[in-house]
Design an enzyme around this catalytic site. Structure first.
Site, PDB file in Angstrom:
ATOM      1  N   GLY A  96      47.953  44.001  37.032  1.00  0.00           N
ATOM      2  CA  GLY A  96      49.007  43.528  35.986  1.00  0.00           C
ATOM      3  C   GLY A  96      49.017  41.944  36.170  1.00  0.00           C
ATOM      4  N   CYS A  97      49.964  41.462  35.016  1.00  0.00           N
ATOM      5  CA  CYS A  97      50.116  39.965  35.173  1.00  0.00           C
ATOM      6  C   CYS A  97      50.973  39.756  36.315  1.00  0.00           C
ATOM      7  CB  CYS A  97      51.049  39.771  33.855  1.00  0.00           C
ATOM      8  SG  CYS A  97      51.713  38.106  33.961  1.00  0.00           S
ATOM      9  N   GLY A  98      50.753  38.697  36.938  1.00  0.00           N
ATOM     10  CA  GLY A  98      51.397  38.164  38.333  1.00  0.00           C
ATOM     11  C   GLY A  98      51.577  36.863  38.259  1.00  0.00           C
TER      12      GLY A  98
END
Length: 270
Positions: A112-114
């Site tokens: 996921g987005c990080g």
């Protein structure tokens, strides 16, 4: 699209409403463009940024994200404007190319987005080398140059929507200013301009027109900046990281004063 045709601002039609009534007018607004960092034909990251000072952005991002250890690790750089954005195409020296390839192979896969594409909690808070510097700066000098920075932000004067980052050297004043819609991008552009211009971060103060987040402290520490001064306050995590990395944090720099949060031995009061 020719890279030379990229514009940092555009005109927008607005309706200005105040106590005197309403009037239609044009005003400058900042451009925001996807900028891809491509190393040896593989995209490493895509950032939304103002399409200005892109050579500095390429070098600075590469340095602060520790993809390279110096500007000389980038063997070639090309700016390729595309219909959907801009590619900053870089070719690394053999050793750095091999290190980046190894880093890519250790990644577990899509997530996921990080934080800038990192994939573990350990990567979010890497151990940083402690910044060593004998620099000492007067509080009055910091107040003066922060005001000077506001006057030097050409794009922000036009748009009122740009962050600024600058490098101040005592005895020389502000030597470099870079702007962007993103505060991280502005600092990356500054780091790149400093590296390309041969400026030593240990000899001056990095100024930013935003709050002090942990990522900004990390970037300042990576380039060896002993003092980071900002118009707003830091986060608690930013202060813990700054203490560990030996970075002096000066915040809430306003016309009537400032606050020294860490590394007070570098700041001369009175």
């Amino acid at each position: 699209m020719n890279p030379a045709s990229l514009a940092a601002t555009a005109l927008a039609r607005t309706l200005r409403v105040d106590g005197q009534g309403a009037v239609a007018m044009d005003r400058a607004v900042p451009e925001e463009t996807p900028v891809a960092f491509v190393y040896d034909a593989t995209t490493e990251a895509v950032m939304m940024a103002t399409p200005a000072d892109l050579e500095d952005f390429a070098v600075g991002f590469s340095l602060t994200e520790r993809i390279v250890g110096s500007a000389q690790d980038i063997a070639a750089l090309e700016i390729a404007a595309q219909a959907a954005g801009v590619e900053l195409r870089m070719w690394l020296t053999k050793d750095r190319a091999g290190a980046l390839a190894s880093r890519r192979r250790t990644r577990a896969g899509p997530t996921g987005c990080g934080l800038c594409g990192i994939e573990s909690l350990a990567e979010a808070l890497p151990t940083l080398a402690v910044v060593r510097s004998t620099l000492k700066v007067r509080t009055g000098a910091i107040l003066e140059v922060m005001k000077d920075l506001a006057d030097r932000q050409t794009l922000n004067r036009q748009t009122r929507a740009m962050h600024g980052a600058a490098f101040f050297v005592p005895g020389r004043g502000i030597v470099i200013v870079r702007e962007d819609v993103g505060r991280h991008n502005a600092l990356d552009k500054l780091a790149g301009a400093m590296a390309r211009g041969g400026e030593r971060a240990s000899e001056g103060v990095v100024l930013i027109t935003s709050r002090v987040s942990v990522e900004l402290v990390q970037k300042a520490a990576v380039i060896g900046a002993p003092i980071l001064a900002a118009v707003s306050a830091p986060t608690a995590l930013a202060l813990r990281v700054a203490e560990a990395a030996g970075v002096t944090i000066v915040g809430v720099v306003r016309a009537d004063g400032l606050e020294v949060f860490t590394g007070a031995e570098r700041i001369l009061t009175g």
